[in-house]
Design an enzyme around this catalytic site. Structure first.
Site, PDB file in Angstrom:
ATOM      1  CB  ALA A  54      49.856  15.487  21.491  1.00 26.31           C
ATOM      2  CG  ASN A  55      50.653  21.176  23.453  1.00 23.48           C
ATOM      3  OD1 ASN A  55      50.755  21.197  22.233  1.00 23.48           O
ATOM      4  ND2 ASN A  55      50.181  22.181  24.143  1.00 23.48           N
ATOM      5  NE  ARG A  56      58.954  17.686  23.694  1.00 24.14           N
ATOM      6  CZ  ARG A  56      59.398  16.602  23.081  1.00 24.14           C
ATOM      7  NH1 ARG A  56      59.142  15.403  23.556  1.00 24.14           N
ATOM      8  NH2 ARG A  56      60.103  16.706  21.981  1.00 24.14           N
ATOM      9  N   PRO A 110      48.277  16.395  28.435  1.00 22.36           N
ATOM     10  CG  PRO A 110      49.083  14.860  26.859  1.00 22.36           C
ATOM     11  CD  PRO A 110      48.752  15.001  28.325  1.00 22.36           C
ATOM     12  CB  VAL A 170      44.742  22.972  25.887  1.00 20.79           C
ATOM     13  CG1 VAL A 170      43.652  22.745  24.856  1.00 20.79           C
ATOM     14  CG2 VAL A 170      44.220  22.730  27.294  1.00 20.79           C
TER      15      VAL A 170
END
Ligand code: CTP
Length: 403
Positions: free
Chosen positions: A214-216, A202, A281
């Site tokens: 954030a992304n997983r 991420p 991203v």
């Protein structure tokens, strides 16, 4: 010829020569090989998994039906993820098992499921070595393409006995392993001389010193692709956001946090022949990152969070005027209309290939398996659900075929 970054699965079976395997591990590691040990139950009577693990610097696999080991990698993956399986010592009994394809323990199962070269270092009493079943088994193993080093002639552990059956010395086994891997060095390195950049994991966008967006993403798929490209000879830079998995051997890791840092690292790694953008991203970041931790104020509403768009790394690379890599690959997480969304992304981002994964399937996000559809200008190709490492291996082969 070198063992640098070679992945060797070392099966230790139960004979007195097992003590020499400890030195063998040291010698292999000195030459840069990564050693994954598998011990049979009998081997554990001669040397301890603790000593083996300490020297190999990692987990020792001992059981076929261990819940932990199977969850960790599984015996099929163990069999597939190595450049060479080395059996040292190979007892008469293990050779018989290999010749007959018996898979009732981890060593047998891994040997049966392998798709890499196998080198055995037999060790046994001279009478057992010259016994008719052993002679037959050796002939079968040789016909199956198994390579042998030793045994040598000399005194046995049993008092007063001498003859052929002593396990080859560790340095001779190392030299034989180098020879066994030599064809691999040249024949299966279609990407040697090619540079690849892979993004993974991420990105983390700070709101203040303690909070972030954030992304997983576990980084598993991206890291596996970096490894698979390196295995085909590519010189790989892996630009990764924060993940809990280790840096793989054989690639150049660059650690970043935010999308802007990731873009910067990717641009620094250019020029490259191949770019595979797997990172999740974050599309946005906080417009202003607070220098100090934002405090709760009783009675006041939560602070507003103004977001601004992050740079699109894939799009930047895909449209790079001067340094666009010859092959640009993007990923797309979709829940529906997978191929249609992916072909739109292909055009928008200037990619040559979009690997679309169907994240509506349970267990894809953060899990070990993935079901992907490859979308190019020419059309779409769906692959069945498989391990992320298998996706990586196949994708690397697909990429190699383009060069
Ligand atoms: N990507 C990137 N930089 C970004 C956003 C995405 O490099 N700022 C890359 C990812 O690494 C991936 C692909 O672009 O290769 C994913 O594209 P994206 O548009 O983010 O797809 P989705 O996450 O599927 O989002 P959406 O469907 O909302 O467009």
């Amino acid at each position: 010829m070198s063992l640098q970054d070679k992945r060797i699965l070392l099966i230790i079976s139960g004979g007195i020569a097992a003590y020499k395997s400890l030195d063998l591990i040291r010698r292999l590691k000195e030459r840069g090989a990564a050693v994954t040990p598998v011990m049979t139950t009998a081997a554990c009577e001669f040397i301890t998994p603790l000593a083996v693990g300490a020297l190999a610097g990692g987990h020792v696999f001992t059981e076929l039906f261990s819940r932990e080991d199977e969850q960790d990698v599984g015996h099929i993956r163990l069999a597939r993820e190595h450049d060479l399986i080395l059996v040292a010592p190979a007892t008469a009994s293990l050779m018989a098992k290999m010749a007959a394809g018996i898979a009732d323990d981890l060593a047998g199962a891994v040997l049966l499921a392998r798709d890499c070269p196998v080198l055995i270092a037999p060790a046994m009493n001279p009478k057992m070595w010259s016994a008719a079943p052993t002679v037959r088994n050796l002939a079968t193993l040789e016909a199956d393409g198994v390579m042998t080093v030793g045994p040598g002639t000399g005194e046995m552990a049993e008092r007063g006995e001498a003859g052929k059956g002593r396990m080859a010395e560790p340095l001779d086994i190392v030299a034989a392993a180098e020879r066994a891997l030599a064809p691999l060095e040249t024949a299966s390195k279609p990407l040697s001389g090619k540079r690849a950049i892979v993004t993974s994991g991420p990105t983390v966008e700070a709101i203040d010193p303690v909070r972030y967006i954030a992304n997983r993403s576990s980084g598993r798929q991206g890291h596996a692709i970096a490894v698979a490209l390196a295995a085909l000879g590519a010189d790989v830079t892996l630009v990764t956001g924060p993940v809990s998995i280790p840096d793989p051997a054989g690639v150049k890791p660059v650690h970043v946090e935010s999308a802007r840092q990731m873009l910067d690292a990717v641009e620094k790694a250019l020029p490259a022949d191949i770019a595979v953008m797997v990172a999740a991203v974050s599309d946005w970041r906080a417009e202003d990152e607070a220098a100090q931790k934002m405090k709760k104020k009783p009675g006041e509403p939560p602070p507003p969070l103004k977001l601004v768009e992050n740079p699109d790394i894939l799009k930047t690379v895909g449209h790079h005027a001067a340094l666009r890599p010859a092959l640009v690959v993007g990923f797309a997480a979709e829940t529906n209309d997978v191929a249609a969304y992916a072909s739109d992304k292909l055009a928008r981002k200037g990619a040559d290939l979009i690997v679309a994964n169907d994240v509506s399937e349970e267990g894809v996000m953060g899990g070990a398996r993935n079901r992907v559809t490859l979308v190019t200008k020419e059309g779409a190709e769906s692959w069945p659900a498989m391990d992320k490492t298998e996706v990586a291996t196949r994708l690397a082969a697909w990429i190699a075929a383009r060069f």
